[in-house]
Write an enzyme that holds these catalytic residues in place. Structure first.
Site, PDB file in Angstrom:
ATOM      1  N   ARG B  51       0.816  -1.205   0.000  1.00  0.00           N
ATOM      2  CA  ARG B  51       0.000   0.000   0.000  1.00  0.00           C
ATOM      3  C   ARG B  51       0.859   1.268   0.000  1.00  0.00           C
ATOM      4  NH1 ARG B  51      -4.859   0.473   2.020  1.00  0.00           N
ATOM      5  NH2 ARG B  51      -4.751  -1.774   2.340  1.00  0.00           N
ATOM      6  N   THR B  52       1.799   1.332   0.901  1.00  0.00           N
ATOM      7  CA  THR B  52       2.647   2.521   1.000  1.00  0.00           C
ATOM      8  C   THR B  52       3.520   2.672  -0.251  1.00  0.00           C
ATOM      9  OG1 THR B  52       2.698   2.287   3.403  1.00  0.00           O
ATOM     10  CG2 THR B  52       4.393   3.668   2.423  1.00  0.00           C
ATOM     11  N   LYS B  80      24.401  -9.659   1.679  1.00  0.00           N
ATOM     12  CA  LYS B  80      25.828  -9.927   1.491  1.00  0.00           C
ATOM     13  C   LYS B  80      26.669  -9.185   2.522  1.00  0.00           C
ATOM     14  CE  LYS B  80      25.179 -10.674  -3.483  1.00  0.00           C
ATOM     15  NZ  LYS B  80      25.049  -9.904  -4.749  1.00  0.00           N
ATOM     16  N   ARG B 101      11.613   1.954   3.464  1.00  0.00           N
ATOM     17  CA  ARG B 101      10.858   1.240   4.482  1.00  0.00           C
ATOM     18  C   ARG B 101      11.781   0.172   5.058  1.00  0.00           C
ATOM     19  NH1 ARG B 101       5.199   1.317   5.982  1.00  0.00           N
ATOM     20  NH2 ARG B 101       4.681  -0.675   6.910  1.00  0.00           N
ATOM     21  N   HIS B 129       6.391   6.956  10.835  1.00  0.00           N
ATOM     22  CA  HIS B 129       5.786   6.733   9.522  1.00  0.00           C
ATOM     23  C   HIS B 129       5.161   8.066   9.121  1.00  0.00           C
ATOM     24  CE1 HIS B 129       4.073   4.926   6.135  1.00  0.00           C
ATOM     25  NE2 HIS B 129       3.092   4.235   6.657  1.00  0.00           N
TER      26      HIS B 129
END
Lengths: 307, 307, 307
Positions: B51-52, B80, B101, B129
């Site tokens: 969604r974001t 890695k 995110r 957020h």
């Protein structure tokens, strides 16, 4: 259809032309901003390599083209039993050029044989990764103003490091190059590179385990990551991974115009303190990789009659 | 380089300006359709949040820019052993702005410190957020015509719900706001919000476990999801998840101009029958999130000298 | 809002119009190169299908639009417990048209019921895959110059092969079609197709296990993959998968103008030697699928008042 699977697919003249195009792109980005308008690049990644994929996608966008991105490609049609050849033919229906990353050696070659659009090898197992070498060459050229007359140290995992083999192959074509190969004995350059490339071409090289001792001679120091995934057991990895860590102390006898390269990602083989030294070129190398991929996409689409 | 990590990085004036820009985008979308032509946004998602990510990508496309999308970012270079700092420097070579995110608190901050392009925190663990809060603010503003003089109920998981903490922080800056904090005792707002924000600023608030009792007072009702992944054991989750379900019956004493918000996704904390009530604003909120992200991208690229 | 869930959602006239549009796109691609400028397609794939996703994305790019790609859609909001209906409403805020692939039958229908933008079913479980049928129809039309007056052989897994059922449904609308259904007894066309479609419409058909015997009669031979994932046990799969392999030898009594179709990917049900025969149309079919998706996107966006 011209594709790029191995850095040796390109002649020295073609390499020089790619470098010239990349230099022009850097100088005049606006001139190229719509060159690939309406064209589509497929990034077909059967193993993850975010960095390489982003570089290709950024390159295509900066040329005004579009991208169809396939990560985890192995989870779909391939998993249903489709051959690489069929995938190549199908993806050719959807895009104008393909960049493929695959864990198996030769997969890019088979793709190129069957595709009806140009294919760029974005890494096939331990085999080839030619666009990394293009990034390396442009970096050396921009830093030194030349690709000949220099001493190149390559350090770290020289046995499994495909970028090292590719760089040696590519630089072996230029005049008056000397290589210093710095690694633990377990990770030395394979003989198919020392015997079949360097000795056959009469190119001088030295093998050593001592980075500091040879530091003063170097014009280029190409560091490589000791990749965990190339080792057969964890013990060997842990014992060797820290052997060749570059820090400011080891640089104290280096030339003032040394250029330090690294294909990235690094773990800890270059201390972050080195990042601020003007001799550190590895983030410039990232940018140069994007410009060379732009030059390459242009070249291949032109030769395919698409531009 | 200006980035947005925490909603409090923005002054009240900057918030107001973002709202004004978003309103102008809504009124005149064509005016902005090529604003970011030739610019690239990286959506760097180390944990899934479709969604974001879609909201950011839609925002960039509606501004005429391009997107390089990296989902499952943790499966590649990071796996890695690459540091967040190196990833930030590298991605800066490929794109003009980054939305990140990450499951770890502080990851967005470290990215912003090392990137050479603006960074937007698209959620870092239970921490911040801020673009969700921007969506909330625009929704309140568009529904009420103001950001001051109102009683705001927040309901559900107020302990782990970062969107709630952010909303309280942001709304605390406006005049004559009263909060009613509705939750089971186990999920009350932490004292670092009640003591350090509300009490320090002298903002009135009430804590209650009874949603229906306070319903008539509310101008805004901000519902939140009880997130399974924030609970330490399944039993507590099952016992509490249904405690605060909003349905038409609970709304019978609500104000006629109540605005019901929810950061989505919802599970069952708002009955679908409520969706058709004109007071339900949570899908409008989704749209508003896109517009605020457009405004934010414009602001940050302008301040970076890119527009 | 008009959506496409099942091939039968389209009237015969609409099918004909889509074919006409696709033909015009093929003849005049430049005319359509900016038709969807500023529009966004969401490819919402809850199960992997790289081929279908790429076809949709290539279609949208060739119309000048943008794409927001969601692969592994099930790993995000859906995993947090969000309903398909909520996902549909949310994605409608971000894009102008949705192509959805979902492992569950009916998911595309529920999405279309709740979305505020047109929805295209890109495959829902064993149920429908209408854009594959559109590809099949355009291929038959381009190869034969007509959609009536022909004998169509369908071969392989006719029990689970949804593309076969869809094709039979679609072609049953045209005059003077005869079907020859070639399969092992265990994988025959279900009676809800033979009884409820073919017999009810009075369309002649033959069921046989012998591909070679009927070969001389065929105008179209539609081969299908025996899909491992449709079998209940591995033994049955292994015993039957090789039963109906098409090779040059089996083609020796075929008509010179036979058209061989296959929805791809193939495993080994068509020998690669057949690829070079001019009667092999399955890679043309891939291209045709892209053109029909372009025509469909145009149609649905027009009907939604977006173009």
């Amino acid at each position: 259809m011209k594709s790029l699977i191995d850095i040796l697919d390109l002649t020295t003249q073609e390499l020089d032309e790619l470098i010239a195009t990349a230099q022009d792109i850097i100088a005049n980005p606006a001139k190229y901003a719509t060159s690939c308008h309406g064209k589509k690049l497929a990034t077909l990644f059967f193993e993850p390599s975010t960095r390489t994929r982003m570089s290709f996608e950024a390159a295509m966008y900066e040329l005004g083209g579009n991208v169809i991105s396939v990560t985890g490609a192995g989870t779909s049609s391939a998993a249903k039993g489709e051959s690489v050849a069929d995938t190549a033919k199908t993806v050719s229906c959807y895009t104008d050029i393909i960049a493929i990353r695959h864990p198996k050696e030769g997969a890019a070659y088979v793709t190129a044989k069957n595709a009806t659009v140009p294919v760029i090898n974005a890494g096939d197992g331990g085999h080839c990764h030619p666009t990394q070498t293009l990034a390396d060459l442009l970096t050396i050229y921009r830093e030194k103003g030349r690709l000949n007359n220099m001493t190149i140290g390559v350090c770290g995992d020289l046995k499994f490091g495909r970028t090292v083999h590719s760089l040696i192959n590519a630089m072996s074509r230029y005049d008056n190059i000397k290589f210093i190969l710095i690694s633990p004995e377990e990770l030395q350059v394979p003989t198919y590179v020392t015997k079949d490339v360097l000795e056959q071409k009469g190119i001088p090289y030295v093998q050593t385990t001592d980075l500091e001792a040879v530091m003063p001679e170097l014009d280029i120091l190409y560091m490589t990551r000791v990749q965990r995934e190339r080792f057969f057991n964890e013990e060997d990895y842990l014992r060797l991974k820290d052997s060749y860590i570059l820090n400011m102390d080891k640089l104290k006898n280096a030339k003032p115009d040394l250029s330090i390269l690294h294909p990235l990602p690094r773990v800890n083989e270059i201390s972050v303190a080195v990042d601020d030294d003007p001799r550190a070129c590895y983030f410039k190398q990232v940018l140069n990789g994007k410009y060379m991929r732009m030059a390459l996409i242009l070249k291949l689409l032109k030769e395919a009659g698409q531009l």
